[in-house]
Design an enzyme around this catalytic site. Structure first.
Site, PDB file in Angstrom:
ATOM      1  N   LYS A 106      -3.132  15.937  -8.089  1.00 53.24           N
ATOM      2  CA  LYS A 106      -2.466  15.804  -9.385  1.00 53.24           C
ATOM      3  C   LYS A 106      -1.704  17.076  -9.760  1.00 53.24           C
ATOM      4  O   LYS A 106      -0.652  17.010 -10.402  1.00 53.24           O
ATOM      5  CB  LYS A 106      -3.487  15.432 -10.465  1.00 53.24           C
ATOM      6  CG  LYS A 106      -4.077  14.033 -10.293  1.00 53.24           C
ATOM      7  CD  LYS A 106      -3.012  12.945 -10.377  1.00 53.24           C
ATOM      8  CE  LYS A 106      -3.603  11.559 -10.372  1.00 53.24           C
ATOM      9  NZ  LYS A 106      -2.576  10.498 -10.507  1.00 53.24           N
TER      10      LYS A 106
ATOM     11  N   ASP B 220       0.880  -1.163   0.000  1.00 46.21           N
ATOM     12  CA  ASP B 220       0.000   0.000   0.000  1.00 46.21           C
ATOM     13  C   ASP B 220       0.919   1.215   0.000  1.00 46.21           C
ATOM     14  O   ASP B 220       1.581   1.501   1.003  1.00 46.21           O
ATOM     15  CB  ASP B 220      -0.886  -0.014   1.243  1.00 46.21           C
ATOM     16  CG  ASP B 220      -1.823   1.177   1.331  1.00 46.21           C
ATOM     17  OD1 ASP B 220      -1.668   2.124   0.524  1.00 46.21           O
ATOM     18  OD2 ASP B 220      -2.699   1.184   2.203  1.00 46.21           O
TER      19      ASP B 220
ATOM     20  N   TYR C  60      -8.751  15.227  -5.530  1.00 46.30           N
ATOM     21  CA  TYR C  60      -8.001  14.513  -6.570  1.00 46.30           C
ATOM     22  C   TYR C  60      -7.274  15.507  -7.472  1.00 46.30           C
ATOM     23  O   TYR C  60      -6.112  15.308  -7.827  1.00 46.30           O
ATOM     24  CB  TYR C  60      -8.961  13.653  -7.395  1.00 46.30           C
ATOM     25  CG  TYR C  60      -8.309  12.881  -8.520  1.00 46.30           C
ATOM     26  CD1 TYR C  60      -7.738  11.630  -8.279  1.00 46.30           C
ATOM     27  CD2 TYR C  60      -8.281  13.382  -9.823  1.00 46.30           C
ATOM     28  CE1 TYR C  60      -7.153  10.901  -9.313  1.00 46.30           C
ATOM     29  CE2 TYR C  60      -7.695  12.667 -10.854  1.00 46.30           C
ATOM     30  CZ  TYR C  60      -7.135  11.429 -10.590  1.00 46.30           C
ATOM     31  OH  TYR C  60      -6.553  10.717 -11.610  1.00 46.30           O
TER      32      TYR C  60
ATOM     33  N   SER D 200      -2.565  13.280 -14.704  1.00 44.93           N
ATOM     34  CA  SER D 200      -3.928  13.441 -15.198  1.00 44.93           C
ATOM     35  C   SER D 200      -4.065  14.817 -15.829  1.00 44.93           C
ATOM     36  O   SER D 200      -3.346  15.756 -15.457  1.00 44.93           O
ATOM     37  CB  SER D 200      -4.928  13.317 -14.039  1.00 44.93           C
ATOM     38  OG  SER D 200      -6.234  13.701 -14.435  1.00 44.93           O
TER      39      SER D 200
END
Length: 250
Positions: A168, A65, A164, A145
């Site tokens: 990024k 992880d 998110y 992204s």
């Protein structure tokens, strides 16, 4: 130009599905030793079993992880002992949580940042150290992204990508800082940020996939971009690749 990477060691995070699994398959097929890191070891074994028999021996797997620094340290120590070092790193592991930044639980925000940002930093530091110690002109990849590009504007009708997006944006900055520091240190290690738009993977909700229809990338499209950047001659660096499906607004 992939000959120089034969039997070199590539580490792929988040290799149990999606872009990570697609990268692992193409890299193994190209002749590299590939280490797949993921939380779901059963999916890693399924991936290994799906490979042609002559390629299975070049795929290695380890539970990890990336949001947990101790697990990353343990996995990379295992790679050093088993395979001798890391030559290529694909920072791919990432998560997305539903909700709006202003309202979502802080725990969800922390989970995204810890995986998408800190996980990449943990892995990058260890991989870069392995390359520098062995004077290896390796390659560091950041699966980013279009959400991490300046000017990102999904439109008011689309769901919020909440934290998110800043995770990024931060990864874009991490990539650039690494590139600059490696130049300062006179290292020949390459760095590449790959910025795909929507990709048909498990991270994308089914309703979003239905809304996008065929205006969506496939995981293999992103993996092919990795192979392209990796196949360039030693003196040439592909700093950034932006991929969008034909017809995608942003």
């Amino acid at each position: 130009m992939m000959e120089r990477w034969q039997n070199r060691v590539a580490v792929v995070t988040g290799a149990s599905s999606g872009i990570g699994a697609a990268c692992a398959k193409l890299l193994v097929a190209a002749g590299l030793q590939v280490v797949g890191l993921a939380r779901r070891t059963d999916r890693l074994e399924q991936l290994r079993q799906s490979l042609p028999a002559d390629q299975q021996k070049r795929f290695h797997q380890h539970a990890c992880d990336v949001s947990a620094e101790a697990q990353v340290n343990s996995a990379f120590e295992w790679i050093e002992q088993k395979l001798g070092g890391i030559d290529v790193l694909i920072n791919n592991a990432g998560i997305l949580r539903d909700g709006h930044l202003l309202d979502m639980p802080v725990k969800d925000i922390s989970d995204v940042l810890q995986t998408n940002l800190m996980g990449s930093i943990y892995c990058t530091k260890l991989a870069a150290n392995s390359m520098r110690r062995r004077q290896m002109a390796g390659h560091l990849f950041f699966i980013n992204s279009t959400a991490g590009l300046a000017g990102y504007n999904p439109g008011r009708e689309d769901p919020s990508l909440n934290v998110y997006t800043p995770s990024k944006f931060a990864l874009t900055a991490v990539h650039e800082i690494c590139r600059q520091e490696l130049i300062t240190q006179k290292q020949k290690i390459k760095t590449t940020s790959i910025n795909p738009g929507w990709v048909s993977t498990e991270i994308v909700p089914d309703e979003t996939k239905a809304q996008l229809g065929d205006v969506i990338l496939q995981a293999n499209d992103v993996a092919q971009a990795v192979i392209y950047a990796l196949s360039t001659p030693p003196h040439a660096q592909v700093q950034e690749i932006t991929l969008r499906a034909v017809g995608e607004w942003y």
